[in-house]
Scaffold this motif. Structure first.
Motif, PDB file in Angstrom:
ATOM      1  N   LYS A 560       2.634  -5.771   1.042  1.00  0.00           N
ATOM      2  CA  LYS A 560       3.327  -5.178  -0.082  1.00  0.00           C
ATOM      3  C   LYS A 560       4.130  -3.985   0.421  1.00  0.00           C
ATOM      4  O   LYS A 560       3.628  -3.141   1.161  1.00  0.00           O
ATOM      5  N   PHE A 561       5.448  -3.943   0.046  1.00  0.00           N
ATOM      6  CA  PHE A 561       6.332  -2.851   0.449  1.00  0.00           C
ATOM      7  C   PHE A 561       6.511  -1.815  -0.655  1.00  0.00           C
ATOM      8  O   PHE A 561       7.128  -0.787  -0.424  1.00  0.00           O
ATOM      9  N   ASP A 562       6.012  -2.090  -1.892  1.00  0.00           N
ATOM     10  CA  ASP A 562       6.184  -1.147  -2.991  1.00  0.00           C
ATOM     11  C   ASP A 562       5.420   0.134  -2.698  1.00  0.00           C
ATOM     12  O   ASP A 562       4.310   0.108  -2.155  1.00  0.00           O
ATOM     13  N   PRO A 563       5.975   1.299  -3.075  1.00  0.00           N
ATOM     14  CA  PRO A 563       5.259   2.568  -2.803  1.00  0.00           C
ATOM     15  C   PRO A 563       4.003   2.731  -3.646  1.00  0.00           C
ATOM     16  O   PRO A 563       3.076   3.423  -3.254  1.00  0.00           O
ATOM     17  N   SER A 564       3.954   2.100  -4.820  1.00  0.00           N
ATOM     18  CA  SER A 564       2.779   2.265  -5.694  1.00  0.00           C
ATOM     19  C   SER A 564       1.610   1.468  -5.137  1.00  0.00           C
ATOM     20  O   SER A 564       1.768   0.329  -4.723  1.00  0.00           O
ATOM     21  N   PRO A 565       0.407   2.062  -5.074  1.00  0.00           N
ATOM     22  CA  PRO A 565      -0.753   1.348  -4.510  1.00  0.00           C
ATOM     23  C   PRO A 565      -1.167   0.194  -5.416  1.00  0.00           C
ATOM     24  O   PRO A 565      -0.984   0.217  -6.630  1.00  0.00           O
ATOM     25  N   LEU A 566      -1.716  -0.841  -4.792  1.00  0.00           N
ATOM     26  CA  LEU A 566      -2.141  -2.026  -5.524  1.00  0.00           C
ATOM     27  C   LEU A 566      -3.488  -2.447  -4.965  1.00  0.00           C
ATOM     28  O   LEU A 566      -3.575  -2.959  -3.850  1.00  0.00           O
ATOM     29  N   GLY A 567      -4.555  -2.222  -5.728  1.00  0.00           N
ATOM     30  CA  GLY A 567      -5.890  -2.560  -5.264  1.00  0.00           C
ATOM     31  C   GLY A 567      -6.193  -4.029  -5.441  1.00  0.00           C
ATOM     32  O   GLY A 567      -5.447  -4.787  -6.061  1.00  0.00           O
ATOM     33  N   SER A 585       2.833   1.808   6.164  1.00  0.00           N
ATOM     34  CA  SER A 585       1.744   2.699   6.571  1.00  0.00           C
ATOM     35  C   SER A 585       0.618   1.940   7.269  1.00  0.00           C
ATOM     36  O   SER A 585      -0.116   2.521   8.076  1.00  0.00           O
ATOM     37  N   GLN A 586       0.428   0.654   6.971  1.00  0.00           N
ATOM     38  CA  GLN A 586      -0.661  -0.123   7.556  1.00  0.00           C
ATOM     39  C   GLN A 586      -0.140  -1.196   8.522  1.00  0.00           C
ATOM     40  O   GLN A 586      -0.733  -2.268   8.653  1.00  0.00           O
ATOM     41  N   ASN A 587       0.966  -0.896   9.211  1.00  0.00           N
ATOM     42  CA  ASN A 587       1.514  -1.856  10.176  1.00  0.00           C
ATOM     43  C   ASN A 587       0.515  -2.179  11.277  1.00  0.00           C
ATOM     44  O   ASN A 587       0.327  -3.341  11.644  1.00  0.00           O
TER      45      ASN A 587
END
Length: 633
Positions: A560-567, A585-587
């Motif tokens: 996911k590339f969206d800035p909003s977190p998605l649990g 951030s998690q590459n």
């Protein structure tokens, strides 16, 4: 340079001077010179070709150029054509004389033409009266000032329209030739810069001075010898290490004149004034002499030794083969002279020459020696056997390494094999375990998201994965169809191992929820709308089948590339439990996931679980694709 137009002038018999084949005439009138048997009527411009009267035959043409100068006026380039005519008095003339004084005269004409290789012919028709009592052989001279499309150094073809086989070629003199004697009277000879130089040996450069000209308007090029290629030079200084006796310069004013000043300022410099500078620039030639040798076979399979020599200037001297022992002893009978060789210029502006020594004993490992006229010592020896020895040295090193390897295996088998196995498993297996990655985009990808997906694909390729991105495979998809292309990628995952990386957005999550509600986990899928209308819905169907087998998390990864977190709980129920990574951030975590779990025993030798579901569905009702795709079975 010249205004096109014609003027025909009476050529003055008394010529003032002759310069490089150019005759310079003084006063002249608009007339043509004819012999006594001809009287001029008129001279007109005509188009080519035109019909000719057979009564006059042009037997000889002699074209040449003159420099025509009026008093207190500029000189211009003139073309002169001398013609020898044969008049057939028994042929019918174009008209008979009507006056009392013209009973014994008849009218005739002749047309002379000229052209350059790139232009159309320009012709001049001369009509005249022929005295029947005159001799058949007559002469005529035509002078043309400022001939159209003819300039200095132009190649001109002169011919008669009566006989196209009778042609003569003439070359106009160059501007440099004309300006040598007539610079004050020829406009094109004006506005040429003059060049001088100052040598600064302490600073190791030569400074150029252009007198009487704006430096910004002066163009300059440098050549090795006057016959060499002139290479553009944009600076006003020349490194002293590049100066040689054969260096020549061309200078011209690019805005005011096309004439170039060509000089070789260092040719004789230093002979009596500065001996040290003369030795310095001569040494620049000797220090840049390069010689290479090589062995070969002639057409009769005889041995030969080839040599190649390059230098800034063409040299005089000798080349000979020699056999190197304590010193290189000359092999008699093979000496060759450099001045008798053919010199050519290479792309670097250096002069090159080459030669061969035939029927020479190559077992002696012959070398080449060079003597350059003026040098106090010979150059060389230049040998090839150093290269051969170097290759034998490499072979010896390889044998020693193989011997050491054998000793390690024989005397230290356990420790050596354990170390090799650890090295292989710890380092090389990391490369082997990186398999194939299929990168799938959501159906609502915009330009920004597409660019991020392409960057992710590049990152994975740089890390050693083989990657297939659906957005960069449109051509294959148009050929096979989207669903067959996806099926081929899944088959490749079966053989290579790897993961499917599905890019997720908010709209893609909403569409997954809608698809799940439309397609509950019940039998009879053939009764519902086909879930294979595009690759995204087909991918959802495969995930559903893999979750039933309990291995969806081993086959699929969500990013996911969206800035909003998605649990995980906020994901649609169908996608819950799959690895999810927030990029960029998690590459690193994604790369670790794909590297560690990219392949495994459970992924090789088995088909994707959805294959059976596809077969069941297609048996009930084949899937219909658009015209650009094919059905998936």
């Amino acid at each position: 340079m010249f205004r096109p137009g014609w003027s025909v002038w009476w050529v003055v018999l008394a010529l003032h001077k002759s310069v490089f084949g150019l005759e310079v005439s003084g006063n002249y009138n608009d007339e043509i010179i004819c012999s006594q048997g001809l009287s001029l009527l008129t001279v007109i411009d005509v188009s080519f070709p035109i019909p000719e009267n057979e009564a006059v035959e042009v037997q000889k043409l002699t074209p040449y150029f003159r420099l025509c100068c009026k008093h207190k006026a500029a000189c211009t380039l003139c073309l002169v054509v001398d013609a020898e005519l044969y008049v057939h008095m028994d042929k019918d003339m174009e008209g008979e004389g009507s006056g009392p004084d013209e009973d014994d005269s008849a009218e005739a004409s002749v047309t002379l033409c000229y052209k350059t290789p790139s232009t159309l012919p320009t012709c001049k028709k001369v009509e005249f009266m022929v005295n029947e009592a005159a001799f058949p052989l007559q002469k005529m001279s035509m002078l043309i000032t400022e001939p159209r499309d003819v300039f200095f150094s132009s190649h001109v073809i002169v011919f008669s329209s009566q006989s196209l086989n009778l042609t003569q070629q003439v070359v106009a003199p160059s501007l440099n030739e004309v300006c040598t004697q007539e610079e004050e009277h020829v406009e094109e000879c004006q506005n040429v810069p003059t060049l001088s130089h100052v040598v600064y040996q302490e600073s190791s450069w030569v400074e150029l001075h252009f007198t009487g000209r704006n430096k910004s308007l002066v163009s300059l090029c440098i050549q090795n010898e006057q016959s060499g290629t002139c290479q553009t030079w944009n600076r006003r200084t020349i490194p002293l290490s590049s100066v040689t006796p054969c260096m020549c310069l061309q200078v011209w004013d690019k805005d005011r004149s096309s004439r170039r000043l060509s000089i070789c300022p260092f040719k004789n410099e230093g002979t009596a004034v500065n001996v040290s500078f003369s030795k310095l620039i001569q040494g620049n030639v000797w220090h840049n002499v390069s010689v290479s040798v090589g062995y070969g076979r002639m057409n009769n399979h005889g041995p030969m030794l080839g040599w190649n020599l390059s230098a800034p200037c063409r040299l005089e001297g000798d080349v000979w083969p020699c056999h190197q022992e304590h010193s290189c002893r000359e092999l008699q009978g093979y000496r060759q002279q450099l001045e008798n060789s053919t010199w050519t210029q290479n792309s670097k502006g250096l002069w090159e020459t080459k030669g061969v020594f035939e029927d020479i004993n190559l077992q002696l490992s012959p070398c080449v020696m060079v003597h350059v006229k003026g040098m106090g010592h010979d150059l060389g020896p230049f040998c090839l056997h150093h290269t051969v020895r170097w290759r034998w040295s490499l072979l010896l090193v390889a044998v020693m390494l193989l011997f050491c390897f054998t000793v390690l295996v024989v005397y230290f088998p356990n420790d050596f094999l354990k170390s090799a196995k650890s090295c292989f498993q710890g380092r090389f297996m990391k490369i082997i375990r990186k398999g194939h990655v299929v990168l799938l985009s959501p159906p609502d990808a915009d330009d920004g998201l597409s660019e991020s997906i392409c960057q992710l694909g590049s990152l994975l390729r740089n890390q050693g994965f083989s990657v297939s991105v659906d957005q960069s495979s449109r051509k294959q998809q148009c050929t096979l169809g989207p669903l067959p292309w996806l099926h081929s990628q899944l088959m490749e995952l079966d053989s290579l191992g790897g993961r499917v990386v599905l890019v997720l957005t908010q709209r893609a999550s909403a569409r997954t929820v809608e698809w799940t509600h439309e397609h509950p986990l019940v039998t009879g899928l053939s009764q519902m709308k086909s879930p294979y209308s595009d690759m995204f819905t087909a991918c959802l169907c495969i995930i559903q089948a893999e979750k039933q087998l309990g291995r969806a998390g081993e086959r699929f990864v969500l990013v996911k590339f969206d800035p909003s977190p998605l649990g995980d709980r906020s994901l649609p129920e169908l996608l819950q439990g799959l690895p999810l990574f927030q990029l960029p951030s998690q590459n690193q975590a994604l790369l670790s996931e794909l590297t560690v779990r990219g392949t495994g025993p459970g992924l090789r030798g088995r088909r994707w679980g959805v294959s059976d579901a596809w077969k069941t569905k297609t048996a009930a009702r084949p899937v219909q694709q658009k015209a650009s795709t094919i059905s998936v079975i």
